[in-house]
Design an enzyme around this catalytic site. Sequence first.
Site, PDB file in Angstrom:
ATOM      1  CB  SER A 293      -0.934   0.004   1.215  1.00 52.50           C
ATOM      2  OG  SER A 293      -0.229   0.236   2.391  1.00 52.50           O
TER       3      SER A 293
ATOM      4  CE  LYS B  73      -3.751   2.692   3.741  1.00 54.60           C
ATOM      5  NZ  LYS B  73      -3.037   1.514   4.285  1.00 54.60           N
TER       6      LYS B  73
END
Lengths: 219, 219
Positions: free
Chosen positions: A143, A179
């Site tokens: 990710s 993130k």
Amino acid sequence: MEELTKKQRAILDYMKAHVAEHSYWPSIRDIQAKFRFASTNAVFGHLQALERKGVLQRIPGAARAYKIVPEVLGDTSETVIRYEGPGDDAIAFESVKFAGSIAAGFPDYTESSGVLDSMQVPLSPSSRRRAPESFALRVRGDSMIDADINDGDTVIVEPGVPKHGDIVAALIDGETTLKRLIKQGSKVYLKAENQNYPDLIPSTSLTIQGIAKSVMKRI
Amino acid sequence: MEELTKKQRAILDYMKAHVAEHSYWPSIRDIQAKFRFASTNAVFGHLQALERKGVLQRIPGAARAYKIVPEVLGDTSETVIRYEGPGDDAIAFESVKFAGSIAAGFPDYTESSGVLDSMQVPLSPSSRRRAPESFALRVRGDSMIDADINDGDTVIVEPGVPKHGDIVAALIDGETTLKRLIKQGSKVYLKAENQNYPDLIPSTSLTIQGIAKSVMKRI
DNA sequence: ATGTTCTATGAAAACTTGTTCACTGTCAAG
DNA sequence: CTTGACAGTGAACAAGTTTTCATAGAACAT
């Protein structure tokens, strides 16, 4: 691996923290004082339990002399990131509070076993940068590949107040993910560095566990 | 920083090695036995000297309790890479010979002062991978940017026999450089991962100090 | 009911370890 | 030619530390 009781875990953590902070082990009396025991034997019993459960190795007769036996993790599911910092007691990692000549805990991983352990690094006394309770994430998944953080890398996370654009370890649905934090006016959300992943807009609350400061990669 | 005598250096190194191997400090009598002193006071004097010279901090009265004061390097020239592993005794770095529950010395750097120090990392006993005398390079310059190793990164180097294509720390003209090793038939040479740098074809001999295994970067 | 584990107290014993004292000698600097 | 750093022996002391012994309540599983 037998489970540790709360007290045993607390004592083990304290011992590790003591090593990280002072670079030498606490004596039984140090631990006794910390936990307000009336007797050294209370500590002694706990240490025996820790040794029996295989997480600590004592050197009989020697003062302030122990070894930590690394704790092995079981297999995990396809979680994007496996959290291995404070809060998850599957791995007790060094919390490093200090400023003098020792600071900052860093992890290493062994590719075969997926074991993560703590290490200590003495810093220069001139560098006042503190890294209290740094911890490590071993990255699983892709990710964050656009930020050059790939599967298998190890990320060092330090607590702190994140700024816009920081890469953070965030707790979402009981899982930790890595993130990039985006602040746009009053809106705050998390963005994966991979176009195949959608933005994560927190529904109610967002728990930031720390800011990713460095990444360690195998060559 | 006052200079250390040979014996003082040896004792300091032994103490560091002991910590790296056992994860706890040696007692004065441990050191006495190692160096075959007839009296503990011989060791005691050396320890006092080490403390007076500022490289070691003792905790009076406490057993097996010390702190290492990081040694500071002077400024270097515009060398591409600053070698800070074994062989350069400007920094005494942990050499870790061991296999049990502790292994591998790693360094950290503090960007401001250029100080490099050792740290210890306990490995899993199940992982038999040994890294005797691993060391660290702080990369200066851009000769390896195409391999994603940039100025300011820290590279962990382990001794070993390099294969074709490995990134190695090589000793050339008394300086250590980081290059990719190319073996073509009987020819062996070093290649920078930056087109602006020429290949390095060793004239007489080529000393490989180790293989770069991982790289640590600030995010 | 019974055994086991965890928890803990309180005191003392036994051992480890840092520290000090007295003394000897070499070597280089001022 | 004295001063100081360096290197060491040998013995003893004091403090630091681990370890053992005796004792006991609470929680929990069999």
